[in-house]
Design a protein around this motif. Structure first.
Motif, PDB file in Angstrom:
ATOM      1  N   THR A  86      61.092 -33.681 -16.853  1.00 37.82           N
ATOM      2  CA  THR A  86      61.485 -33.542 -18.444  1.00 37.82           C
ATOM      3  C   THR A  86      60.734 -32.940 -19.205  1.00 37.82           C
ATOM      4  N   CYS A  87      60.808 -32.213 -20.214  1.00 38.92           N
ATOM      5  CA  CYS A  87      60.657 -31.968 -21.346  1.00 38.92           C
ATOM      6  C   CYS A  87      61.564 -31.482 -21.691  1.00 38.92           C
ATOM      7  N   PRO A  88      62.025 -32.980 -22.991  1.00 36.43           N
ATOM      8  CA  PRO A  88      62.971 -32.859 -24.086  1.00 36.43           C
ATOM      9  C   PRO A  88      63.255 -32.272 -25.328  1.00 36.43           C
ATOM     10  N   HIS A  89      61.787 -31.239 -25.669  1.00 35.04           N
ATOM     11  CA  HIS A  89      61.309 -30.962 -27.262  1.00 35.04           C
ATOM     12  C   HIS A  89      62.523 -29.735 -27.581  1.00 35.04           C
ATOM     13  N   ARG A  90      62.092 -28.816 -28.535  1.00 36.46           N
ATOM     14  CA  ARG A  90      62.503 -28.475 -28.748  1.00 36.46           C
ATOM     15  C   ARG A  90      60.825 -26.855 -28.494  1.00 36.46           C
ATOM     16  N   ASN A  94      56.277 -27.552 -30.482  1.00 37.09           N
ATOM     17  CA  ASN A  94      55.090 -26.866 -29.760  1.00 37.09           C
ATOM     18  C   ASN A  94      54.382 -28.139 -29.387  1.00 37.09           C
ATOM     19  N   CYS A  95      55.047 -28.910 -27.695  1.00 34.46           N
ATOM     20  CA  CYS A  95      54.389 -29.772 -27.192  1.00 34.46           C
ATOM     21  C   CYS A  95      53.483 -28.934 -26.461  1.00 34.46           C
ATOM     22  N   GLU A  96      53.007 -30.072 -24.870  1.00 33.48           N
ATOM     23  CA  GLU A  96      52.254 -29.665 -24.409  1.00 33.48           C
ATOM     24  C   GLU A  96      52.934 -29.029 -22.732  1.00 33.48           C
ATOM     25  N   CYS A  97      53.891 -30.066 -23.538  1.00 32.05           N
ATOM     26  CA  CYS A  97      55.100 -30.207 -21.765  1.00 32.05           C
ATOM     27  C   CYS A  97      55.613 -28.990 -21.564  1.00 32.05           C
ATOM     28  N   LYS A  98      56.717 -28.345 -22.383  1.00 29.69           N
ATOM     29  CA  LYS A  98      57.817 -27.318 -22.165  1.00 29.69           C
ATOM     30  C   LYS A  98      56.828 -26.422 -21.380  1.00 29.69           C
ATOM     31  N   LYS A  99      57.204 -25.534 -20.057  1.00 30.46           N
ATOM     32  CA  LYS A  99      57.312 -24.562 -19.513  1.00 30.46           C
ATOM     33  C   LYS A  99      57.463 -23.624 -20.576  1.00 30.46           C
TER      34      LYS A  99
END
Ligand SMILES: [Mg+2]
Ligand SMILES: [Zn+2]
Length: 188
Positions: A86-90, A94-99
Motif C-alpha cells: 500500500t502507498c499511503p502517501h499523497r 513525492n514518495c518513491e512508492c506511489k504508482k
C-alpha cells in the motif's frame, strides 16, 4: 524464479477509484480471477495507492483492519493475496512508492524472486497502472471496469499512437488471456 500478477484494487477487483476501503466489495468475478491466477502458478500481489490515508480521511490502523477483513473473506473462499503493498502517501509527498513509480514492484521482486518479464500488471488506469507496468518492464493489461473505459477514450483522444498495453473487458478475461498465452509459451 516466480511469476506474479500485480493487481490494482479499486476499479479492477471491485469498486471504483473513489471507493473508500470501508465500502469496498469485490466484483462477482474477482475471487475466481485470483484463484485462476494461483492455479496457473502466479503469485497474487496487490499494489494499491491509498492516498485517503495520507489525506487523513482514514487512519492507517483502520485501513489495515478493513484490509484484514477483506483478506478474511478471501480466505473463506480458499484464496488470498500473497502480499499487499500500500502507498499511503499523497501525490505532493513525492514518495518513491506511489504508482506509477516502481518501488512496490521492486520490493515484491526482491522478496519473492519474481521474474518481471513473465509477470503482469492488471489495472483500470493508464496513468497509474499501465505506466507502472511500462516503468517496471512488465506486461500491462488495462481492464475496462472502474475507470478503464474513460481512461482509454481519453488516451485515444490525446495520443495518436498505438497503446503499449493489452485491453481486456475485466479481471477474469485478463487472467484467462494470461493463462492462454503462458500455456502456449511453456508448451514443449
Ligand atoms: Mg484502480
Ligand atoms: Zn508512497
Amino acid at each position: 524464479m516466480n511469476k506474479a500478477i500485480f493487481w490494482d484494487l479499486l476499479g479492477t477487483l471491485g469498486g471504483n477509484s473513489k471507493t473508500l476501503i470501508k465500502d469496498f466489495e469485490f466484483f462477482d468475478h474477482s475471487i475466481e480471477s485470483l484463484k485462476k491466477a494461483r492455479e496457473n502458478d502466479y503469485l497474487n500481489i496487490l499494489v494499491t495507492n491509498q492516498s485517503t490515508i495520507g489525506h487523513g480521511k482514514i487512519g492507517l490502523t483502520e485501513y489495515e483492519n478493513y484490509l484484514e477483513k477483506m483478506r478474511k473473506l478471501l480466505h473463506n473462499n480458499d484464496c488470498d493475496f500473497d502480499e499487499v503493498y500500500t502507498c499511503p502517501h499523497r501525490r505532493i509527498d513525492n514518495c518513491e512508492c506511489k504508482k506509477p513509480k516502481v518501488k512496490m514492484i521492486t520490493q515484491a521482486k526482491d522478496k519473492f524472486n519474481i521474474d518481471l518479464v513473465s509477470s503482469f500488471v492488471i489495472g483500470d488506469t493508464i496513468k497509474n497502472d499501465m505506466l507502472l507496468a511500462n516503468n517496471a518492464g512488465i506486461n500491462g493489461i488495462l481492464v475496462l471496469t472502474g475507470e478503464g473505459n474513460e481512461e482509454l477514450s481519453n488516451f485515444h483522444k490525446n495520443i495518436n499512437e498505438p497503446h503499449f498495453f493489452r485491453i481486456e473487458k475485466d479481471a477474469l478475461s485478463a487472467i484467462e488471456y494470461i493463462c492462454k498465452v503462458s500455456r502456449s509459451l511453456y508448451k514443449n
